[in-house]
Design an enzyme around this catalytic site. Sequence first.
Site, PDB file in Angstrom:
ATOM      1  N   ARG A   1       0.824  -1.222   0.000  1.00 18.49           N
ATOM      2  CA  ARG A   1       0.000   0.000   0.000  1.00 18.49           C
ATOM      3  C   ARG A   1       0.854   1.266   0.000  1.00 18.49           C
ATOM      4  O   ARG A   1       0.450   2.290  -0.556  1.00 18.49           O
ATOM      5  CB  ARG A   1      -0.961  -0.012   1.201  1.00 18.49           C
ATOM      6  CG  ARG A   1      -2.073  -1.030   1.008  1.00 18.49           C
ATOM      7  CD  ARG A   1      -3.040  -1.068   2.167  1.00 18.49           C
ATOM      8  NE  ARG A   1      -4.195  -1.897   1.814  1.00 18.49           N
ATOM      9  CZ  ARG A   1      -5.228  -2.113   2.602  1.00 18.49           C
ATOM     10  NH1 ARG A   1      -5.266  -1.576   3.798  1.00 18.49           N
ATOM     11  NH2 ARG A   1      -6.230  -2.866   2.204  1.00 18.49           N
TER      12      ARG A   1
ATOM     13  N   GLY B   1     -10.350  -9.596  -1.050  1.00 18.47           N
ATOM     14  CA  GLY B   1      -9.279 -10.061  -0.167  1.00 18.47           C
ATOM     15  C   GLY B   1      -8.629 -11.383  -0.508  1.00 18.47           C
ATOM     16  O   GLY B   1      -7.416 -11.476  -0.689  1.00 18.47           O
TER      17      GLY B   1
ATOM     18  N   GLY C   1     -13.273  -4.084   0.409  1.00 20.18           N
ATOM     19  CA  GLY C   1     -14.670  -3.667   0.547  1.00 20.18           C
ATOM     20  C   GLY C   1     -15.079  -2.642  -0.497  1.00 20.18           C
ATOM     21  O   GLY C   1     -16.178  -2.704  -1.053  1.00 20.18           O
TER      22      GLY C   1
ATOM     23  N   LYS D   1     -19.494 -18.222  -0.131  1.00 19.81           N
ATOM     24  CA  LYS D   1     -20.923 -17.950   0.051  1.00 19.81           C
ATOM     25  C   LYS D   1     -21.560 -17.219  -1.120  1.00 19.81           C
ATOM     26  O   LYS D   1     -21.041 -16.209  -1.583  1.00 19.81           O
ATOM     27  CB  LYS D   1     -21.128 -17.116   1.327  1.00 19.81           C
ATOM     28  CG  LYS D   1     -20.813 -17.882   2.599  1.00 19.81           C
ATOM     29  CD  LYS D   1     -21.057 -17.026   3.816  1.00 19.81           C
ATOM     30  CE  LYS D   1     -20.899 -17.831   5.098  1.00 19.81           C
ATOM     31  NZ  LYS D   1     -21.112 -16.995   6.284  1.00 19.81           N
TER      32      LYS D   1
END
Length: 395
Positions: free
Chosen positions: A35, A353, A376, A197
């Site tokens: 980052r 992620g 996110g 999921k």
Amino acid sequence: MKTINDFNFENKKALIRVDFNVPLNENFEVTDDTRIQAAKPTVIKVLEDGGSAVLMSHLGRPKGVQDEFSLRHIADKVSEVLGVQVKFVYNCVGQEAEDAVADLEPGQVVLLENLRFHADETTGDVAFAEQLSKLGDIYVNDAFGTAHRAHASTTIVAQFFPENKCFGSLLAKEIESIDKVLSSGEKPVTAVLGGSKVSSKITIIENILDKVDHLIVGGGMTYTFIKAQGGQIGDSICEDDKQELALEILKKAEEKGVKVHLPVDVLGADAFDNAANTKVVPVDAIPEGWQGLDAGPETLKNFHEVILQSKTILWNGPLGVFEMENFAKGTIALGHSIAEATQNGAFSLVGGGDSVAAVKQFGFGDKVSYVSTGGGAMLESLEGKTLPGIAAIEN
């Protein structure tokens, strides 16, 4: 879209929101500087123009002032990456911060203390944002990882720079990459969605069905689709309450002319364990007591063919439990397929992620077109949401 390339920073102070929320070890050393590296081009552009840079970021989720979350721990690493001695200030607002910024000469960089030491940062307090705004002439948002949060430093502060606000080069690249997948990319467009999921990916699937030609479904959510179609999935992970939803997705995809590619075979295991007994079985005939933990060879061959025909590729989520060596082969094979397609001229975007972790772990980072830095934020963009940090610059 206003970017740093639309500004000359000569004798200007750039207030730059970066995302330096980096991992530290027990000795407070940075264990992954991705980052910080990602923010470098923006900072260097400001300095080369003859300006100075005021860097603000959060680190972790501190409850008030907690030294283990102090950005002072990373100041030396930031200096090393930028190639410039970075000054550190023990606050991000108030007299100390204002004095440090007033003393800044062109070519110098100051790093402010953790924004989240102040509760006003996360509540999006306007007075706090106004205090931050005193620390620069031009506001630059280069923190994609927090662009989905309406915090003081990512969104609210922009209102104090009506004309002098822009995207940094990293955030601009993120926006362009997502736009390529969602609207301007060359067809055929393929989305590879993995992970465990269906529920966590449903809004993404609903948003991208109008934009893609092929949808590859892998990972744990495979079994919800297979069971919904009457298949035997043994002890595989399954969201029973989402079976109807899975069938709806398949129907919608068919109506929109999107080809859905589900696994045809899997690597089954008799326990959720790297040392478990394994065998390749049809995806819809997994025996009782066994569970699918990775994609099988026929499946990987099918996926490879689809990916090689694609001109634009989105990869979000692994094909198996890649954290265990024996169930990582599918995810690695997928990485090779996407790398080959990219080499042949396709545009490939990896985000979320787990897929980013897999890309780093297996060395595909420089073999795909772009690896997103924001988990996110990336997912919310793919869901079609307007991110407050982006809207604040565009409006």
